[in-house]
Design a protein around this motif. Structure first.
Motif, PDB file in Angstrom:
ATOM      1  N   PHE A  53       0.843  -1.196   0.000  1.00 33.11           N
ATOM      2  CA  PHE A  53       0.000   0.000   0.000  1.00 33.11           C
ATOM      3  C   PHE A  53       0.880   1.249   0.000  1.00 33.11           C
ATOM      4  N   ARG A  69      -7.847  -4.455  -3.334  1.00 36.00           N
ATOM      5  CA  ARG A  69      -7.834  -5.859  -3.793  1.00 36.00           C
ATOM      6  C   ARG A  69      -9.245  -6.382  -4.059  1.00 36.00           C
ATOM      7  N   GLU A  70     -10.005  -5.583  -4.783  1.00 33.08           N
ATOM      8  CA  GLU A  70     -11.359  -6.023  -5.130  1.00 33.08           C
ATOM      9  C   GLU A  70     -11.268  -7.202  -6.095  1.00 33.08           C
ATOM     10  N   VAL A  71     -12.218  -8.109  -5.976  1.00 29.42           N
ATOM     11  CA  VAL A  71     -12.188  -9.316  -6.805  1.00 29.42           C
ATOM     12  C   VAL A  71     -12.211  -8.956  -8.296  1.00 29.42           C
ATOM     13  N   ALA A  72     -13.019  -7.963  -8.656  1.00 19.65           N
ATOM     14  CA  ALA A  72     -13.113  -7.562 -10.067  1.00 19.65           C
ATOM     15  C   ALA A  72     -11.760  -7.069 -10.582  1.00 19.65           C
ATOM     16  N   LEU A  74      -8.796  -8.091  -9.236  1.00 11.52           N
ATOM     17  CA  LEU A  74      -7.892  -9.251  -9.214  1.00 11.52           C
ATOM     18  C   LEU A  74      -8.129 -10.203 -10.388  1.00 11.52           C
ATOM     19  N   THR A  75      -9.358 -10.228 -10.911  1.00  9.45           N
ATOM     20  CA  THR A  75      -9.616 -11.113 -12.060  1.00  9.45           C
ATOM     21  C   THR A  75      -8.967 -10.580 -13.335  1.00  9.45           C
ATOM     22  N   TYR A  98      -7.921 -23.008 -10.451  1.00 10.68           N
ATOM     23  CA  TYR A  98      -7.752 -21.550 -10.534  1.00 10.68           C
ATOM     24  C   TYR A  98      -8.249 -20.927 -11.840  1.00 10.68           C
ATOM     25  N   LEU A 101     -11.515 -18.919 -11.989  1.00  7.83           N
ATOM     26  CA  LEU A 101     -11.551 -17.631 -11.283  1.00  7.83           C
ATOM     27  C   LEU A 101     -11.302 -16.451 -12.219  1.00  7.83           C
ATOM     28  N   TYR A 102     -10.726 -16.743 -13.381  1.00  7.44           N
ATOM     29  CA  TYR A 102     -10.448 -15.675 -14.347  1.00  7.44           C
ATOM     30  C   TYR A 102     -11.437 -15.792 -15.507  1.00  7.44           C
TER      31      TYR A 102
ATOM     32  N   ASN B   3     -18.261  -8.618  -4.622  1.00 12.30           N
ATOM     33  CA  ASN B   3     -16.900  -8.584  -4.103  1.00 12.30           C
ATOM     34  C   ASN B   3     -16.744  -9.414  -2.836  1.00 12.30           C
ATOM     35  N   ARG B   9     -16.719 -19.044  -6.141  1.00 10.42           N
ATOM     36  CA  ARG B   9     -15.420 -18.757  -5.513  1.00 10.42           C
ATOM     37  C   ARG B   9     -15.308 -19.447  -4.156  1.00 10.42           C
ATOM     38  N   THR B 106      -4.964 -14.065  -5.888  1.00 11.17           N
ATOM     39  CA  THR B 106      -5.997 -14.945  -6.450  1.00 11.17           C
ATOM     40  C   THR B 106      -7.353 -14.266  -6.239  1.00 11.17           C
ATOM     41  N   PRO B 107      -8.169 -14.218  -7.298  1.00 10.77           N
ATOM     42  CA  PRO B 107      -9.450 -13.497  -7.155  1.00 10.77           C
ATOM     43  C   PRO B 107     -10.458 -14.188  -6.230  1.00 10.77           C
ATOM     44  N   ILE B 108     -10.119 -14.237  -4.966  1.00 10.94           N
ATOM     45  CA  ILE B 108     -11.032 -14.742  -3.931  1.00 10.94           C
ATOM     46  C   ILE B 108     -11.029 -13.672  -2.842  1.00 10.94           C
ATOM     47  N   SER B 109     -12.218 -13.228  -2.455  1.00 14.55           N
ATOM     48  CA  SER B 109     -12.254 -12.123  -1.487  1.00 14.55           C
ATOM     49  C   SER B 109     -11.803 -12.602  -0.100  1.00 14.55           C
ATOM     50  N   GLU B 112     -14.421 -14.497   1.724  1.00 21.05           N
ATOM     51  CA  GLU B 112     -14.515 -15.898   1.276  1.00 21.05           C
ATOM     52  C   GLU B 112     -13.396 -16.732   1.872  1.00 21.05           C
ATOM     53  N   LYS B 270      -7.294  -8.150   5.160  1.00 26.67           N
ATOM     54  CA  LYS B 270      -7.529  -7.067   4.201  1.00 26.67           C
ATOM     55  C   LYS B 270      -6.398  -6.046   4.222  1.00 26.67           C
TER      56      LYS B 270
END
Lengths: 280, 274
Positions: A53, A69-72, A74-75, A98, A101-102, B3, B9, B106-109, B112, B270
């Motif tokens: 950060f 680090r929002e999922v949208a 990160l994808t 994995y 996830l993308y 999110n 996920r 990795t796109p996992i919140s 989650e 986070k």
């Protein structure tokens, strides 16, 4: 578009790593991030993908703030780290877990890259050598089809044919909406791919220019030149960096240019002055 | 895109944990069975002597007498295997959350991650506890089938026509509610604290967790020992509020602690820089 604005970062408060850096990186380019050891290349990559950060300033990647680090976000980002950190499963298991996830993940593209790298997709990841694991990671990174791809020393550990394959694949992978940032010391492996140079030195981003622009300003010449900006003597004689006064485009030697910038501050000052006078 | 929680996920995050630990999980029932066998055949135990040193019992009655007088409650300690398994199965993943760039990108919140880790750990605790109860029941049933008649016959011959066999012998299972339930609860209570310790401390996190647990237990024992005790009085009847307010307070306290610890874990994840 990646917008870095007045970014500063430190691990210890009185030892800054990055000091008030600003730049904007447009999609459709492969950026070469260069710098000496400890210059902050990996730190900058980590800041862009949200692993670190900013202490000061901001980073925006499209509409996202990476540190959230929002999922949208990160994808649409993948970071190929220098150290391979894959689980001890089979490649098939890894991809089947994995991949979904993308949203833009392409399995046949993944297989195609693995075939090019001569890696058996039935293999267990931990039974592969470091270089092969790196190939699996690169193949997966490319197959995710993320718009932002960050690579830290991607050719480390790759054999010579794989480095050639890597160049071909990256060149074919590039598109208008993608941004690739490659941080490396092994610039000879990828110098033909890079179309924009970012050089970190003494906590600052001292060079942020496209190869095209640089090629218009300077050129590379063999032999003995009286008014060379920089000269390096090698086994095949002298190689010089000189002002490009006759608009002659020569192949851009990134390694020589980086050596010039990092060992001789005058080169950088002269280039900056040239930039200023051209703007005036 | 949601999110926070997404079914796909969540299932991927669970599969990730399952794939990384399936060998360990498959081994849990086997290890537990092995520990039961080792416990009953430990040198010096009743069955060790019966099988390997039968000459030590002067008569069959002497052995039965020994069985009826020997406590085998120490087998409760086998239940600690579950805690070991929870640590083995989750610690490497918690370390990854501390250090791995790939895991954190990795796109996992984080919600989650928190949820799947908790569910997975609770799953391991439940699996281990169920295995323990099942094996304990199976062994006790087997011993009853083999030796209970012999024991009752022995007691009858001693003139005890209404025998009340001691509940710590091989003929009784470990009390599920009192002993197993208490250990189950202890593990559940330690879980968020353990998870939090492992992401909170970058170095020697497990040692920190153990140290803090010791401190907490010592403090707990100290506080409990300081509580006023009701002196024994033969001609009074003690009326306690055991089934009223204390239970509700206890549940609220536990829930409060759980939610607080899990929320801290979530926010720590986070805010973690890798």
């Amino acid at each position: 578009m990646i917008a870095v604005d007045d970014l500063s970062y430190y691990y210890k408060k009185n030892v800054p790593i990055l000091d008030h850096i600003s730049t904007s990186l447009a999609p459709g380019h492969i950026y070469g991030l260069l710098g000496l050891n400890g210059a902050g290349k990996t730190t900058l990559l980590k800041l862009i993908c949200g692993l670190l950060f900013p202490k000061e300033g901001t980073i925006n990647v499209e509409k996202f703030i990476p540190l959230k680090r929002e999922v949208a976000f990160l994808t649409d980002v993948y970071f190929v780290t220098d150290e391979v950190d894959l689980p001890s499963w089979t490649i098939i298991e890894f991809v089947s877990i994995y991949g979904p996830l993308y949203p833009k993940f392409n399995l046949s593209y993944f297989d195609q890259i693995l075939t090019a790298f001569q890696v058996d997709r039935q293999a267990k990841i931990k039974s592969l050598s470091y270089g092969q694991q790196k190939k699996v990671n690169i193949a997966f990174a490319l197959a995710t089809n993320t718009n932002l791809l960050l690579m830290d020393e991607p050719t480390n550990g790759l054999d010579i044919p794989s480095k050639t394959q890597f160049r071909k694949i990256i060149a074919g992978h590039m598109s208008e909406d993608r941004t690739i940032i490659i941080s490396t010391h092994q610039i000879r492996d990828i110098h033909l791919l890079i179309d924009h140079l970012l050089i970190l030195q003494d906590r600052h981003l001292v060079m942020d220019e496209s190869i095209d622009e640089l090629s218009r300003k300077i050129k590379f010449q063999k032999g003995t030149v009286a008014d060379a900006l920089y000269t390096e003597t090698g086994l095949t004689g002298n190689t010089n960096i000189v002002w490009n006064t006759d608009d002659q485009i020569t192949p851009f030697d990134i390694e020589l240019f980086f050596n010039a910038v990092s060992s001789n501050p005058d080169v950088l000052n002269k280039l900056m002055n040239a930039n200023l006078s051209s703007h005036e | 895109m949601n999110n926070h929680l997404h079914k796909t996920r969540l299932s991927i995050a669970l599969k990730e944990l399952w794939l990384s630990n399936k060998t360990w999980l498959f081994s849990l029932p086997l290890v537990m069975l092995l520990l039961f066998v080792i416990f009953y055949l430990w040198p010096g135990s009743i069955f060790y002597n019966k099988l390997f040193h039968p000459e030590m019992s002067s008569s069959p009655d002497a052995w039965i007498e020994w069985v009826l007088g020997e406590s085998v409650m120490q087998r409760t300690f086998i239940l600690f295997t579950v805690a070991v398994y929870v640590i083995v199965c989750t610690s490497s993943f918690l370390h990854k959350l501390n250090k791995s760039e790939r895991t954190n990108l990795t796109p996992i919140s984080q919600l989650e991650r928190t949820l799947t880790l908790t569910l997975f750990a609770i799953g391991v605790i439940c699996l281990g506890t169920i295995c323990f109860i099942a094996y304990d029941f199976a062994f006790v049933s087997w011993f009853r089938h083999l030796y209970l008649d012999q024991a009752l016959y022995y007691l009858e011959r001693q003139g005890n026509l209404y025998p009340d066999i001691w509940d710590k012998t091989i003929f009784h299972t470990i009390p599920v509610r009192r002993t197993v339930g208490m250990l189950f609860q202890t593990m559940l209570l330690s879980l968020p604290f353990y998870m939090l310790s492992l992401v909170f401390f970058k170095k020697y996190s497990f040692l920190w967790f153990c140290g803090l647990m010791v401190v907490i237990w010592v403090m707990l024992v100290f506080v409990l020992s300081m509580m006023p005790k009701v002196p024994y009085d033969s001609d009074t009847i003690r009326i306690t509020l055991e089934h009223g307010i204390p239970k509700v307070t206890y549940i609220l306290l536990v829930l409060g602690y759980w939610c607080l610890a899990m929320a801290t874990f979530y926010y720590k994840l986070k805010e973690k820089e890798i």
